[in-house]
Design a protein around this motif. Structure first.
Motif, PDB file in Angstrom:
ATOM      1  N   ALA A   1      11.020   6.655 -18.745  1.00  0.00           N
ATOM      2  CA  ALA A   1      12.111   5.702 -18.536  1.00  0.00           C
ATOM      3  C   ALA A   1      13.332   6.380 -17.937  1.00  0.00           C
ATOM      4  N   MET A   2      13.642   7.583 -18.404  1.00  0.00           N
ATOM      5  CA  MET A   2      14.781   8.323 -17.847  1.00  0.00           C
ATOM      6  C   MET A   2      14.549   8.674 -16.380  1.00  0.00           C
ATOM      7  N   ALA A   3      13.324   9.066 -16.035  1.00  0.00           N
ATOM      8  CA  ALA A   3      13.022   9.409 -14.645  1.00  0.00           C
ATOM      9  C   ALA A   3      13.172   8.191 -13.737  1.00  0.00           C
ATOM     10  N   ILE A   4      12.749   7.041 -14.219  1.00  0.00           N
ATOM     11  CA  ILE A   4      12.873   5.811 -13.428  1.00  0.00           C
ATOM     12  C   ILE A   4      14.336   5.436 -13.258  1.00  0.00           C
ATOM     13  N   GLU A   5      15.105   5.518 -14.329  1.00  0.00           N
ATOM     14  CA  GLU A   5      16.529   5.174 -14.252  1.00  0.00           C
ATOM     15  C   GLU A   5      17.299   6.092 -13.317  1.00  0.00           C
ATOM     16  N   ALA A   6      16.852   7.353 -13.210  1.00  0.00           N
ATOM     17  CA  ALA A   6      17.557   8.326 -12.381  1.00  0.00           C
ATOM     18  C   ALA A   6      17.238   8.181 -10.899  1.00  0.00           C
ATOM     19  N   ASP A   7      16.231   7.382 -10.561  1.00  0.00           N
ATOM     20  CA  ASP A   7      15.832   7.230  -9.168  1.00  0.00           C
ATOM     21  C   ASP A   7      16.916   6.499  -8.381  1.00  0.00           C
ATOM     22  N   GLU A   8      17.177   6.950  -7.161  1.00  0.00           N
ATOM     23  CA  GLU A   8      18.244   6.371  -6.344  1.00  0.00           C
ATOM     24  C   GLU A   8      17.981   4.924  -5.958  1.00  0.00           C
ATOM     25  N   ARG A   9      16.719   4.500  -6.003  1.00  0.00           N
ATOM     26  CA  ARG A   9      16.392   3.117  -5.631  1.00  0.00           C
ATOM     27  C   ARG A   9      16.723   2.134  -6.734  1.00  0.00           C
ATOM     28  N   VAL A  10      17.057   2.635  -7.901  1.00  0.00           N
ATOM     29  CA  VAL A  10      17.420   1.760  -9.013  1.00  0.00           C
ATOM     30  C   VAL A  10      18.928   1.552  -8.944  1.00  0.00           C
ATOM     31  N   LEU A  11      19.315   0.371  -8.479  1.00  0.00           N
ATOM     32  CA  LEU A  11      20.719   0.061  -8.251  1.00  0.00           C
ATOM     33  C   LEU A  11      21.207  -0.921  -9.289  1.00  0.00           C
ATOM     34  N   GLY A  12      22.528  -1.015  -9.438  1.00  0.00           N
ATOM     35  CA  GLY A  12      23.093  -1.991 -10.351  1.00  0.00           C
ATOM     36  C   GLY A  12      23.308  -1.424 -11.733  1.00  0.00           C
ATOM     37  N   GLY A  13      23.570  -2.303 -12.693  1.00  0.00           N
ATOM     38  CA  GLY A  13      23.919  -1.902 -14.045  1.00  0.00           C
ATOM     39  C   GLY A  13      22.743  -1.352 -14.809  1.00  0.00           C
TER      40      GLY A  13
ATOM     41  N   GLN B   1       0.841  -1.184   0.000  1.00  0.00           N
ATOM     42  CA  GLN B   1       0.000   0.000   0.000  1.00  0.00           C
ATOM     43  C   GLN B   1       0.883   1.245   0.000  1.00  0.00           C
ATOM     44  N   VAL B   2       0.477   2.239  -0.765  1.00  0.00           N
ATOM     45  CA  VAL B   2       1.250   3.468  -0.847  1.00  0.00           C
ATOM     46  C   VAL B   2       0.297   4.652  -0.869  1.00  0.00           C
ATOM     47  N   HIS B   3       0.721   5.747  -0.247  1.00  0.00           N
ATOM     48  CA  HIS B   3      -0.002   7.014  -0.295  1.00  0.00           C
ATOM     49  C   HIS B   3       0.839   7.977  -1.113  1.00  0.00           C
ATOM     50  N   CYS B   4       0.269   8.476  -2.177  1.00  0.00           N
ATOM     51  CA  CYS B   4       1.008   9.316  -3.125  1.00  0.00           C
ATOM     52  C   CYS B   4       0.416  10.723  -3.107  1.00  0.00           C
ATOM     53  N   ARG B   5       1.246  11.706  -2.795  1.00  0.00           N
ATOM     54  CA  ARG B   5       0.795  13.091  -2.706  1.00  0.00           C
ATOM     55  C   ARG B   5       1.205  13.867  -3.955  1.00  0.00           C
ATOM     56  N   PRO B   6       0.583  15.026  -4.165  1.00  0.00           N
ATOM     57  CA  PRO B   6       1.060  15.892  -5.246  1.00  0.00           C
ATOM     58  C   PRO B   6       2.552  16.152  -5.109  1.00  0.00           C
ATOM     59  N   GLY B   7       3.241  16.125  -6.229  1.00  0.00           N
ATOM     60  CA  GLY B   7       4.700  16.209  -6.219  1.00  0.00           C
ATOM     61  C   GLY B   7       5.360  14.878  -6.490  1.00  0.00           C
ATOM     62  N   SER B   8       4.552  13.820  -6.634  1.00  0.00           N
ATOM     63  CA  SER B   8       5.047  12.490  -6.976  1.00  0.00           C
ATOM     64  C   SER B   8       4.167  11.891  -8.055  1.00  0.00           C
ATOM     65  N   PHE B   9       4.627  10.815  -8.669  1.00  0.00           N
ATOM     66  CA  PHE B   9       3.757  10.032  -9.542  1.00  0.00           C
ATOM     67  C   PHE B   9       3.912   8.561  -9.212  1.00  0.00           C
TER      68      PHE B   9
ATOM     69  N   GLN C   1       6.433   5.002  -6.128  1.00  0.00           N
ATOM     70  CA  GLN C   1       6.169   6.383  -6.490  1.00  0.00           C
ATOM     71  C   GLN C   1       7.498   7.091  -6.704  1.00  0.00           C
ATOM     72  N   PHE C   2       7.475   8.071  -7.599  1.00  0.00           N
ATOM     73  CA  PHE C   2       8.691   8.752  -8.020  1.00  0.00           C
ATOM     74  C   PHE C   2       8.536  10.256  -7.851  1.00  0.00           C
ATOM     75  N   ASP C   3       9.656  10.919  -7.590  1.00  0.00           N
ATOM     76  CA  ASP C   3       9.678  12.354  -7.347  1.00  0.00           C
ATOM     77  C   ASP C   3       9.368  13.116  -8.628  1.00  0.00           C
ATOM     78  N   ALA C   4       8.374  14.015  -8.553  1.00  0.00           N
ATOM     79  CA  ALA C   4       8.007  14.836  -9.714  1.00  0.00           C
ATOM     80  C   ALA C   4       8.315  16.305  -9.473  1.00  0.00           C
ATOM     81  N   THR C   5       9.183  16.611  -8.499  1.00  0.00           N
ATOM     82  CA  THR C   5       9.479  18.005  -8.167  1.00  0.00           C
ATOM     83  C   THR C   5      10.818  18.478  -8.696  1.00  0.00           C
ATOM     84  N   ARG C   6      11.640  17.551  -9.229  1.00  0.00           N
ATOM     85  CA  ARG C   6      12.968  17.961  -9.682  1.00  0.00           C
ATOM     86  C   ARG C   6      13.465  17.031 -10.778  1.00  0.00           C
TER      87      ARG C   6
END
Length: 215
Positions: A190-202, A97-105, A148-153
């Motif tokens: 795809a670029m936003a997902i790849e840039a997320d810090e939780r995406v580790l590895g190659g 379960q996740v709660h997503c606020r404005p500023g994320s997607f 959920q991913f950051d949509a503020t920067r």
């Protein structure tokens, strides 16, 4: 292709069924549970960008449920990328379960049951992407569901900015331009997902070896 729905088109007693039908046509079959009282207001605009679809969903609070029985006749899986603008949304799928606020997607899968709700009136941008299209950019996108991913920067903000700008200008575009915008939105996603810090590895073949952790 463009579709537009508003509860103003229906008599007050018919508005809930009208909204149920509009949502199911735009996304896929869902059950809806409305709040107390007889009043309900909503508007929904949807546009095709090649194989990708973008919609603007504004409505009073309610609960959407996707059940196992809804999946029986479904062939093609798709993903919904939901951007809340006015109110917090709650999403539950596959035991998370996740709660997503404005500023994320948020990313949702169509081929698993889920619950999606917002208590307060909400305005949402939603991008619907076929699984095959997303898989061409991101390996194993099913691992992204409920993240959920950051949509503020950075690229996350650029993706959401482009989504909003596309919605504002889409009626001025011809079909080739719309298809190109759909492709560019998926590229930015795809670029936003790849840039997320939780995406580790190659990063070979996008996220083939990535290890994802929910928020």
């Amino acid at each position: 292709m463009r579709a537009s729905y508003s509860t103003d088109q229906a008599a007050p007693a018919q508005r809930r069924q009208f909204w149920q039908d509009a949502v199911s046509k735009t996304y896929f079959p869902l059950d809806l549970r409305f709040g107390a009282g007889t009043e309900f207001n909503g508007s929904l605009g949807a546009w095709s960008l090649g194989p990708v679809a973008v919609s603007r969903n504004v409505s009073d609070g309610l609960l959407y449920r996707r059940h196992q029985r809804h999946l029986v006749a479904e062939r093609e899986e798709c993903y919904l990328i939901t951007v809340p603008e006015l109110a917090e949304i709650r999403f539950e799928q596959d035991g998370r379960q996740v709660h997503c606020r404005p500023g994320s997607f948020l990313i949702e899968r169509s081929h698993l049951p889920y619950e999606f709700s917002h208590r307060d009136p909400a305005a949402l941008w939603v991008m619907k992407v076929p699984s095959a299209v997303l898989r061409a950019h991101i390996a194993r996108p099913e691992r992204l569901a409920t993240l959920q991913f950051d949509a503020t920067r950075a690229v996350g903000a650029l993706f959401v900015d482009m989504l909003r700008l596309t919605g504002a200008r889409i009626d001025e575009m011809d079909e080739p331009a719309r298809a190109l915008m759909g492709k560019q939105l998926v590229d930015l996603l795809a670029m936003a997902i790849e840039a997320d810090e939780r995406v580790l590895g190659g990063h070979s073949s996008r996220l083939r070896n990535a290890h994802l952790h929910p928020c």
